[in-house]
Design an enzyme around this catalytic site. Structure first.
Site, mmCIF file in Angstrom:
data_model
loop_
_atom_site.group_PDB
_atom_site.id
_atom_site.type_symbol
_atom_site.label_atom_id
_atom_site.label_comp_id
_atom_site.label_asym_id
_atom_site.label_seq_id
_atom_site.Cartn_x
_atom_site.Cartn_y
_atom_site.Cartn_z
ATOM 1 C CD GLN A 77 -8.832 61.960 -53.501
ATOM 2 O OE1 GLN A 77 -7.902 61.404 -52.917
ATOM 3 N NE2 GLN A 77 -8.647 62.663 -54.597
ATOM 4 C CB SER A 78 -10.952 54.525 -52.544
ATOM 5 O OG SER A 78 -10.572 53.299 -51.949
ATOM 6 C CG ASN A 79 -7.103 56.473 -47.920
ATOM 7 O OD1 ASN A 79 -6.367 57.311 -48.426
ATOM 8 N ND2 ASN A 79 -8.042 56.801 -47.034
#
Ligand SMILES: *Cc1c(COP(=O)(O)O)cnc(C)c1O
Length: 330
Positions: A77-79
């Site tokens: 879920q890395s931005n």
């Protein structure tokens, strides 16, 4: 946009706005003019967020080297990974994201992953690689790409190297030009580059970082980066870092964070995420409660983005939707 100016590629329109948060200030027992928000969530690329300021510098360096592929690492879920994918799309560069786990094992297969896919990034799933070895896996991915004739450029975890953190030295200077008399800037501390850049621009007494559980030694990480940016050694003990909002860990919903998210949403109509900005706001609330931040002091909350991550965080989605209030006309 897209031109290289002094090593940096413009990926958005600057400056980002600063706004007051009067109803939140009142709710927290502060004065109407005390509390402000800097809207780096409104940065106009790929859904916005702090990583764009860093990526302007990495992409500039990549283009200067003649690279054709951006490679980076992070959690699924890395931005930062999502915005790397968007920057690649904007500039016509290929993007490979290196994530731990497997696609099947990613229960929260939504949120940022939806956008990674729309921005046409390819994902290399690294299986049970530890977060600390993901960088090695990414190095091997770069080797393989080179053997296939590509020219990869590796961007470090979270975009936190002195080059990327420089984007927030500029962000801090931009903020000072907008609001010269800032007493506190409150920011989420993930991989540390954002806080380090702000410290370099504004001084360590004005920046309050709220640790999100992404790195083992948050203060030392920020001190190293800030030292590299300023050219003088920074004592980790001199940094203002709160470590009380990590809870059971980086990806796990911490109750005071959900409460802070609800408070900001219902007083100001602004959405935060459960991993970074919700933690930063819970830290701000705690700082007001214990007197570190008080009435009459000008406080700026840096909104670093991250909204897509909210929709990829199963527990937060479940908890908020189950509390949905229904209403029918009488
Ligand atoms: C990465 C991230 C942060 C933390 O920034 P670092 O420079 O990694 O410390 C904060 N907020 C959001 C939404 C992020 O994606």
């Amino acid at each position: 946009m897209g031109d290289v100016v002094k090593g940096r590629v413009e990926l958005s329109t600057w400056p980002t706005p600063v706004e007051r948060m009067p109803r939140l200030a009142a709710r927290l027992g502060l004065r109407e003019h005390d509390l402000w928000i800097k809207r780096d969530d409104l940065i106009g690329l790929g859904g916005g967020g702090n990583k764009v300021r860093k990526l302007e510098w990495f992409v500039g360096a990549a283009l200067a080297e003649g690279a054709d592929t951006l490679v980076t690492t992070g959690a699924a879920q890395s931005n930062h990974a999502r915005l790397t994918a968007a920057a690649g799309a904007r500039l016509g560069l290929d993007v490979v994201l290196v994530f731990p786990g497997t696609p099947e094992g990613t229960a929260d297969g939504s949120g940022n992953l939806v956008l990674d896919s729309l921005f046409a990034a390819r994902v290399h799933w690294a299986g049970d690689a530890e977060p600390s070895t993901l960088g090695d896996v990414a190095g091997e991915v770069c080797e393989r790409l080179r053997r296939d004739g590509a020219r990869p450029y590796l961007i470090p975890f979270g975009g936190s190297s002195p080059l990327g953190a420089h984007g927030y030295t500029e962000g801090g200077e931009e903020l000072r030009a907008q609001l010269p008399d800032v007493d506190h800037v409150v920011v989420a501390l993930g991989s540390g580059g954002t806080m380090a850049g702000l410290v370099a621009a504004l001084g360590q007494e004005r920046v309050l970082g709220v640790h999100c559980g992404a790195v083992p030694e948050p203060a030392a990480t920020v001190a190293d980066l800030a030292g590299a940016l300023t050219g003088r050694s920074v004592d980790p003990g001199s940094l203002r870092v709160r470590t009380d909002q990590v809870g059971a860990g980086y990806g796990v919903l911490h109750e005071p964070v959900l409460e802070a998210m609800r408070t900001v949403a219902e007083t100001e109509g602004i959405a935060l995420d459960p991993v970074y900005t919700g933690r930063a706001m819970a830290g701000l609330v705690a700082a007001v409660r214990d007197g570190d931040i008080g009435p009459g002091q000008r406080t700026v909350f840096l909104h670093t983005g991250g909204l897509p991550g909210l929709f990829g965080h199963t527990d937060t989605v479940r908890r908020t939707v189950s509390a949905l209030q229904s209403w029918k006309p009488a």
